[in-house]
Design a protein around this motif. Structure first.
Motif, PDB file in Angstrom:
ATOM      1  N   VAL A 147       0.826  -1.201   0.000  1.00 31.32           N
ATOM      2  CA  VAL A 147       0.000   0.000   0.000  1.00 31.32           C
ATOM      3  C   VAL A 147       0.866   1.259   0.000  1.00 31.32           C
ATOM      4  CG1 VAL A 147      -1.786   1.258   1.271  1.00 31.32           C
ATOM      5  CG2 VAL A 147      -1.837  -1.244   1.201  1.00 31.32           C
ATOM      6  N   LEU A 148       1.996   1.196   0.706  1.00 28.88           N
ATOM      7  CA  LEU A 148       2.829   2.383   0.903  1.00 28.88           C
ATOM      8  C   LEU A 148       3.882   2.599  -0.181  1.00 28.88           C
ATOM      9  CD1 LEU A 148       3.499   2.081   4.745  1.00 28.88           C
ATOM     10  CD2 LEU A 148       1.740   3.428   3.613  1.00 28.88           C
ATOM     11  N   ARG A 149       4.286   1.535  -0.832  1.00 27.35           N
ATOM     12  CA  ARG A 149       5.402   1.663  -1.771  1.00 27.35           C
ATOM     13  C   ARG A 149       4.996   2.433  -3.030  1.00 27.35           C
ATOM     14  NH1 ARG A 149       5.462  -4.732  -3.329  1.00 27.35           N
ATOM     15  NH2 ARG A 149       3.624  -4.717  -4.714  1.00 27.35           N
ATOM     16  N   ASP A 150       6.012   2.941  -3.701  1.00 28.35           N
ATOM     17  CA  ASP A 150       5.846   3.618  -4.996  1.00 28.35           C
ATOM     18  C   ASP A 150       4.935   4.844  -4.912  1.00 28.35           C
ATOM     19  OD1 ASP A 150       7.411   1.589  -6.123  1.00 28.35           O
ATOM     20  OD2 ASP A 150       5.653   0.347  -6.544  1.00 28.35           O
ATOM     21  N   ALA A 151       4.888   5.500  -3.751  1.00 29.55           N
ATOM     22  CA  ALA A 151       4.034   6.676  -3.630  1.00 29.55           C
ATOM     23  C   ALA A 151       4.739   7.952  -4.063  1.00 29.55           C
ATOM     24  CB  ALA A 151       3.559   6.832  -2.182  1.00 29.55           C
ATOM     25  N   GLY A 152       6.064   7.909  -4.166  1.00 27.34           N
ATOM     26  CA  GLY A 152       6.809   9.100  -4.544  1.00 27.34           C
ATOM     27  C   GLY A 152       6.998  10.082  -3.403  1.00 27.34           C
ATOM     28  N   ARG A 153       6.570   9.723  -2.191  1.00 26.55           N
ATOM     29  CA  ARG A 153       6.740  10.563  -0.996  1.00 26.55           C
ATOM     30  C   ARG A 153       7.160   9.650   0.148  1.00 26.55           C
ATOM     31  NH1 ARG A 153       1.224  14.094  -0.413  1.00 26.55           N
ATOM     32  NH2 ARG A 153       2.563  15.426   0.865  1.00 26.55           N
ATOM     33  N   THR A 154       7.798  10.246   1.159  1.00 24.22           N
ATOM     34  CA  THR A 154       8.069   9.485   2.370  1.00 24.22           C
ATOM     35  C   THR A 154       6.767   9.357   3.149  1.00 24.22           C
ATOM     36  OG1 THR A 154      10.350  10.261   2.513  1.00 24.22           O
ATOM     37  CG2 THR A 154       9.357   9.426   4.538  1.00 24.22           C
ATOM     38  N   LEU A 155       6.364   8.126   3.434  1.00 23.94           N
ATOM     39  CA  LEU A 155       5.105   7.853   4.119  1.00 23.94           C
ATOM     40  C   LEU A 155       5.381   7.164   5.441  1.00 23.94           C
ATOM     41  CD1 LEU A 155       2.948   6.482   1.156  1.00 23.94           C
ATOM     42  CD2 LEU A 155       3.065   8.821   2.004  1.00 23.94           C
ATOM     43  N   THR A 156       4.730   7.648   6.488  1.00 24.05           N
ATOM     44  CA  THR A 156       4.885   7.065   7.819  1.00 24.05           C
ATOM     45  C   THR A 156       3.506   6.925   8.450  1.00 24.05           C
ATOM     46  OG1 THR A 156       7.043   8.149   8.069  1.00 24.05           O
ATOM     47  CG2 THR A 156       5.994   7.303  10.069  1.00 24.05           C
ATOM     48  N   VAL A 157       3.205   5.739   8.953  1.00 27.68           N
ATOM     49  CA  VAL A 157       1.955   5.507   9.673  1.00 27.68           C
ATOM     50  C   VAL A 157       2.237   5.647  11.162  1.00 27.68           C
ATOM     51  CG1 VAL A 157       0.069   3.894  10.129  1.00 27.68           C
ATOM     52  CG2 VAL A 157       1.159   3.939   7.871  1.00 27.68           C
ATOM     53  N   VAL A 158       1.477   6.509  11.837  1.00 27.38           N
ATOM     54  CA  VAL A 158       1.676   6.747  13.264  1.00 27.38           C
ATOM     55  C   VAL A 158       0.363   6.520  14.001  1.00 27.38           C
ATOM     56  CG1 VAL A 158       3.527   8.415  12.885  1.00 27.38           C
ATOM     57  CG2 VAL A 158       1.162   9.224  13.094  1.00 27.38           C
ATOM     58  N   ASN A 159       0.480   6.264  15.317  1.00 26.84           N
ATOM     59  CA  ASN A 159      -0.729   6.197  16.131  1.00 26.84           C
ATOM     60  C   ASN A 159      -1.098   7.605  16.595  1.00 26.84           C
ATOM     61  OD1 ASN A 159       0.937   6.833  18.315  1.00 26.84           O
ATOM     62  ND2 ASN A 159       0.689   4.873  19.348  1.00 26.84           N
ATOM     63  N   ALA A 160      -2.141   7.697  17.414  1.00 27.79           N
ATOM     64  CA  ALA A 160      -2.646   9.018  17.799  1.00 27.79           C
ATOM     65  C   ALA A 160      -1.691   9.778  18.705  1.00 27.79           C
ATOM     66  CB  ALA A 160      -4.002   8.866  18.491  1.00 27.79           C
ATOM     67  N   SER A 161      -0.669   9.103  19.219  1.00 30.10           N
ATOM     68  CA  SER A 161       0.349   9.770  20.029  1.00 30.10           C
ATOM     69  C   SER A 161       1.605  10.093  19.225  1.00 30.10           C
ATOM     70  CB  SER A 161       0.731   8.890  21.228  1.00 30.10           C
ATOM     71  OG  SER A 161      -0.388   8.669  22.065  1.00 30.10           O
ATOM     72  N   GLY A 162       1.601   9.757  17.947  1.00 31.61           N
ATOM     73  CA  GLY A 162       2.751  10.051  17.099  1.00 31.61           C
ATOM     74  C   GLY A 162       3.806   8.972  17.071  1.00 31.61           C
ATOM     75  N   ARG A 163       3.519   7.796  17.628  1.00 25.96           N
ATOM     76  CA  ARG A 163       4.489   6.699  17.590  1.00 25.96           C
ATOM     77  C   ARG A 163       4.390   5.962  16.255  1.00 25.96           C
ATOM     78  NH1 ARG A 163       7.513   6.327  21.855  1.00 25.96           N
ATOM     79  NH2 ARG A 163       6.757   7.250  23.799  1.00 25.96           N
ATOM     80  N   ILE A 164       5.536   5.596  15.739  1.00 22.95           N
ATOM     81  CA  ILE A 164       5.625   5.032  14.399  1.00 22.95           C
ATOM     82  C   ILE A 164       5.173   3.575  14.396  1.00 22.95           C
ATOM     83  CG2 ILE A 164       7.221   4.417  12.529  1.00 22.95           C
ATOM     84  CD1 ILE A 164       8.955   6.828  13.532  1.00 22.95           C
ATOM     85  N   VAL A 165       4.236   3.262  13.492  1.00 18.35           N
ATOM     86  CA  VAL A 165       3.843   1.882  13.248  1.00 18.35           C
ATOM     87  C   VAL A 165       4.713   1.294  12.143  1.00 18.35           C
ATOM     88  CG1 VAL A 165       1.954   0.353  12.536  1.00 18.35           C
ATOM     89  CG2 VAL A 165       1.478   2.351  13.978  1.00 18.35           C
ATOM     90  N   THR A 166       4.813   2.011  11.034  1.00 14.69           N
ATOM     91  CA  THR A 166       5.679   1.602   9.927  1.00 14.69           C
ATOM     92  C   THR A 166       5.978   2.825   9.076  1.00 14.69           C
ATOM     93  OG1 THR A 166       5.968   0.004   8.118  1.00 14.69           O
ATOM     94  CG2 THR A 166       3.771   0.992   8.377  1.00 14.69           C
ATOM     95  N   SER A 167       7.059   2.746   8.312  1.00 19.35           N
ATOM     96  CA  SER A 167       7.468   3.888   7.494  1.00 19.35           C
ATOM     97  C   SER A 167       8.232   3.405   6.275  1.00 19.35           C
ATOM     98  CB  SER A 167       8.347   4.843   8.305  1.00 19.35           C
ATOM     99  OG  SER A 167       8.779   5.943   7.513  1.00 19.35           O
TER     100      SER A 167
END
Length: 263
Positions: free
Chosen positions: A186-206
């Motif tokens: 879902v995240l690859r090939d987006a042309g931007r740096t993508l990071t999924v975070v929780n509501a506290s800003g902790r990284i799930v994946t990037s």
């Protein structure tokens, strides 16, 4: 909000929600089953309840491709007549907790004696405290779950309520590593740096390999942008996308309480 965001990051955020939403729907169904099971019981007992919990979660834990590695019911202290502290929690075949070989689903061997040295008061943990306070579903993590997985985990819990009182929680654990595998296409090939975070800003994946799971994503304005997400979680509603001062877009992933940060 630009058209590029509407067709880019917003579309990806929706796809992320599509991955998580079936887990939420499953847990909502478990909640309804448990409330129907417990409501007529004048003196519920763990000995009677545990087989019902196992039967409720077993099919999903056994399902090939499931995101869930553990699931069950956690009782409010003192609710069950024969078990003042009780976790009716099962682990999937894909959860080798503390080196136990995979041999089908199995019961979590939790310490339930409050006088034991290794006893853990689960009512102090986020996955209990927040639903108890809000009366609503909550996503906890990513965090290292020393109680059930010994690995980075996301836990979703929702209250089980009888006559207005929370008698326990139903919920499920998901390995972050497994989530990363599912979200990577879902995240690859987006042309931007993508990071999924929780509501506290902790990284799930990037997509940035230097951003570690569980670490706080430190971007100017991000905590303020995520504050409405935390408020909306208890109400099950979706907040609006926000643009940070550096141009990054923060896009809610539906009502999952996760957000996609697109830079």
């Amino acid at each position: 909000m630009t058209q590029a965001l509407a067709t880019g990051a917003a579309a990806i955020a929706r796809r992320i929600a599509d991955v998580i939403d079936p887990v939420f729907a499953l847990i909502d169904g478990w909640q309804q089953r448990m409330e129907a099971r417990l409501a007529p019981e004048p003196e519920p007992r763990a000995a009677d309840l545990d087989p019902a919990v196992a039967a409720t979660v077993a099919a999903e834990l056994d399902r090939p491709g499931t995101l869930i590695t553990g699931a069950g019911f956690v009782a409010a202290p003192g609710y069950l007549a024969d078990a003042p502290w009780h976790l009716a929690w099962w682990l999937s075949d894909g959860n080798p907790f503390r080196g136990v070989p995979a041999r089908g689903i199995r019961r979590l061997d939790a310490v339930s004696d409050p006088d034991a040295e290794s006893f853990r008061d689960y009512t102090t943990l986020e996955w209990w405290r927040v639903p108890e306070r809000t009366g609503s579903r909550h996503l906890t993590g990513p965090y290292v779950d020393y109680l059930c997985t010994d690995d980075y985990t996301v836990t979703v819990t929702t209250p089980v309520t009888i006559d207005g009182d929370m008698v326990g929680l139903v919920g499920a654990d998901m390995y972050v590593a497994r989530l990363e595998q599912v979200l990577e296409p879902v995240l690859r090939d987006a042309g931007r740096t993508l990071t999924v975070v929780n509501a506290s800003g902790r990284i799930v994946t990037s997509t940035d390999p230097h951003r570690a799971t569980g670490a706080l994503l430190r971007l100017d304005g991000l905590p303020d942008a995520l504050a409405p997400l935390r408020e909306a979680e208890a109400e099950g509603r979706v907040t609006a996308a926000v643009r940070l001062p550096d141009g990054a877009d923060v896009v809610p992933c539906g009502d999952t309480s996760l957000a996609l940060v697109a830079e």
